[in-house]
Design a protein around this motif. Structure first.
Motif, PDB file in Angstrom:
ATOM      1  N   LEU A  11      57.280 -15.134 -48.532  1.00  0.00           N
ATOM      2  CA  LEU A  11      56.123 -14.757 -47.711  1.00  0.00           C
ATOM      3  C   LEU A  11      55.361 -13.579 -48.302  1.00  0.00           C
ATOM      4  CD1 LEU A  11      57.800 -15.305 -44.243  1.00  0.00           C
ATOM      5  CD2 LEU A  11      55.988 -16.693 -45.274  1.00  0.00           C
ATOM      6  N   LEU A  12      56.075 -12.602 -48.850  1.00  0.00           N
ATOM      7  CA  LEU A  12      55.384 -11.461 -49.470  1.00  0.00           C
ATOM      8  C   LEU A  12      54.639 -11.872 -50.734  1.00  0.00           C
ATOM      9  CD1 LEU A  12      57.957  -8.563 -48.953  1.00  0.00           C
ATOM     10  CD2 LEU A  12      55.711  -8.837 -47.863  1.00  0.00           C
ATOM     11  N   ARG A  13      55.159 -12.859 -51.467  1.00  0.00           N
ATOM     12  CA  ARG A  13      54.429 -13.354 -52.644  1.00  0.00           C
ATOM     13  C   ARG A  13      53.117 -13.993 -52.237  1.00  0.00           C
ATOM     14  NH1 ARG A  13      59.763 -15.492 -55.349  1.00  0.00           N
ATOM     15  NH2 ARG A  13      59.993 -13.983 -57.028  1.00  0.00           N
ATOM     16  N   LYS A  14      53.121 -14.672 -51.101  1.00  0.00           N
ATOM     17  CA  LYS A  14      51.890 -15.311 -50.618  1.00  0.00           C
ATOM     18  C   LYS A  14      50.899 -14.282 -50.100  1.00  0.00           C
ATOM     19  CE  LYS A  14      53.985 -19.694 -49.369  1.00  0.00           C
ATOM     20  NZ  LYS A  14      54.393 -20.574 -48.265  1.00  0.00           N
ATOM     21  N   ASN A  15      51.433 -13.229 -49.451  1.00  0.00           N
ATOM     22  CA  ASN A  15      50.569 -12.207 -48.879  1.00  0.00           C
ATOM     23  C   ASN A  15      51.355 -10.905 -48.766  1.00  0.00           C
ATOM     24  OD1 ASN A  15      48.841 -10.566 -47.461  1.00  0.00           O
ATOM     25  ND2 ASN A  15      48.826 -11.801 -45.598  1.00  0.00           N
ATOM     26  N   ALA A  16      51.179 -10.022 -49.745  1.00  0.00           N
ATOM     27  CA  ALA A  16      51.911  -8.756 -49.769  1.00  0.00           C
ATOM     28  C   ALA A  16      51.516  -7.847 -48.602  1.00  0.00           C
ATOM     29  CB  ALA A  16      51.684  -8.033 -51.095  1.00  0.00           C
ATOM     30  N   ARG A  17      50.443  -8.179 -47.906  1.00  0.00           N
ATOM     31  CA  ARG A  17      50.001  -7.377 -46.775  1.00  0.00           C
ATOM     32  C   ARG A  17      50.524  -7.916 -45.447  1.00  0.00           C
ATOM     33  NH1 ARG A  17      43.753  -6.445 -46.935  1.00  0.00           N
ATOM     34  NH2 ARG A  17      44.390  -5.126 -45.212  1.00  0.00           N
ATOM     35  N   ALA A  18      51.352  -8.956 -45.480  1.00  0.00           N
ATOM     36  CA  ALA A  18      51.890  -9.535 -44.249  1.00  0.00           C
ATOM     37  C   ALA A  18      52.677  -8.485 -43.479  1.00  0.00           C
ATOM     38  CB  ALA A  18      52.778 -10.736 -44.576  1.00  0.00           C
ATOM     39  N   GLY A  19      52.519  -8.483 -42.178  1.00  0.00           N
ATOM     40  CA  GLY A  19      53.247  -7.536 -41.334  1.00  0.00           C
ATOM     41  C   GLY A  19      54.698  -7.960 -41.165  1.00  0.00           C
ATOM     42  N   TYR A  20      55.552  -6.966 -40.942  1.00  0.00           N
ATOM     43  CA  TYR A  20      56.973  -7.270 -40.756  1.00  0.00           C
ATOM     44  C   TYR A  20      57.192  -8.193 -39.560  1.00  0.00           C
ATOM     45  CZ  TYR A  20      57.747  -3.438 -44.046  1.00  0.00           C
ATOM     46  OH  TYR A  20      57.745  -2.625 -45.145  1.00  0.00           O
ATOM     47  N   GLY A  21      56.420  -7.983 -38.507  1.00  0.00           N
ATOM     48  CA  GLY A  21      56.532  -8.847 -37.329  1.00  0.00           C
ATOM     49  C   GLY A  21      56.145 -10.277 -37.641  1.00  0.00           C
ATOM     50  N   ASP A  22      55.071 -10.453 -38.424  1.00  0.00           N
ATOM     51  CA  ASP A  22      54.632 -11.804 -38.799  1.00  0.00           C
ATOM     52  C   ASP A  22      55.680 -12.493 -39.655  1.00  0.00           C
ATOM     53  OD1 ASP A  22      52.223 -11.395 -37.455  1.00  0.00           O
ATOM     54  OD2 ASP A  22      51.237 -10.601 -39.254  1.00  0.00           O
ATOM     55  N   ILE A  23      56.265 -11.746 -40.582  1.00  0.00           N
ATOM     56  CA  ILE A  23      57.319 -12.312 -41.430  1.00  0.00           C
ATOM     57  C   ILE A  23      58.526 -12.676 -40.574  1.00  0.00           C
ATOM     58  CG2 ILE A  23      58.979 -11.789 -43.269  1.00  0.00           C
ATOM     59  CD1 ILE A  23      56.748 -10.006 -44.524  1.00  0.00           C
TER      60      ILE A  23
END
Length: 145
Positions: free
Chosen positions: A11-23
């Motif tokens: 998930l971080l590779r797709k979007n390094a700005r993803a929130g911890y809650g979203d992940i």
């Protein structure tokens, strides 16, 4: 590393700005559990950093080529690394199997500056000749690391 860590990295590779809650919503963990795992992955050196990727053309580096490098005699990878590291247009390089000794990925602002950079490679000690392929269009480009 377990399946949850792998999911976090995906998930971080797709979007390094993803929130911890979203992940956490995707992989089934709380935001705080995701944060602890990300902190551990950073501390363990699995995650080396967070960055953005900018189109090279924005920085004036829209001309791209792959250059095969053929050397006279034996040249160590360390010598090649030092020599190529002095040429700012070189954005990647590796030793290869086959007839070439190395392949060099270069980016420049235009053909004229690319040619000048390739000439600097050709002028390096022990370089016999090069064979260049200019990229006309990108078909696939995946970000890894």
């Amino acid at each position: 590393m377990d399946n949850l860590d792998t999911g976090i990295l995906t998930l971080l590779r797709k979007n390094a700005r993803a929130g911890y809650g979203d992940i956490g919503d995707v992989i089934g963990l709380s935001a705080s559990a995701v944060k602890r795992r990300v902190d551990r992955l950073v501390a363990d050196g699995v995650i080396r950093g967070f960055t953005i990727q900018v189109d090279p053309a924005v920085d004036g580096l829209g001309t791209e080529a792959y250059v095969e490098l053929f050397c006279r005699g034996t040249v160590s990878p360390g010598d090649l690394r030092r020599m190529l590291g002095e040429i700012p247009e070189v954005v990647g390089a590796g030793t290869v199997s086959g007839s070439a000794d190395a392949i060099v990925h270069m980016r420049s602002r235009d053909i004229t500056s690319l040619e000048a950079a390739i000439e600097r490679v050709r002028d390096a000690p022990n370089v016999d000749h090069t064979r260049s392929s200019i990229v006309l269009s990108k078909l696939i480009e995946r970000a890894r690391d």
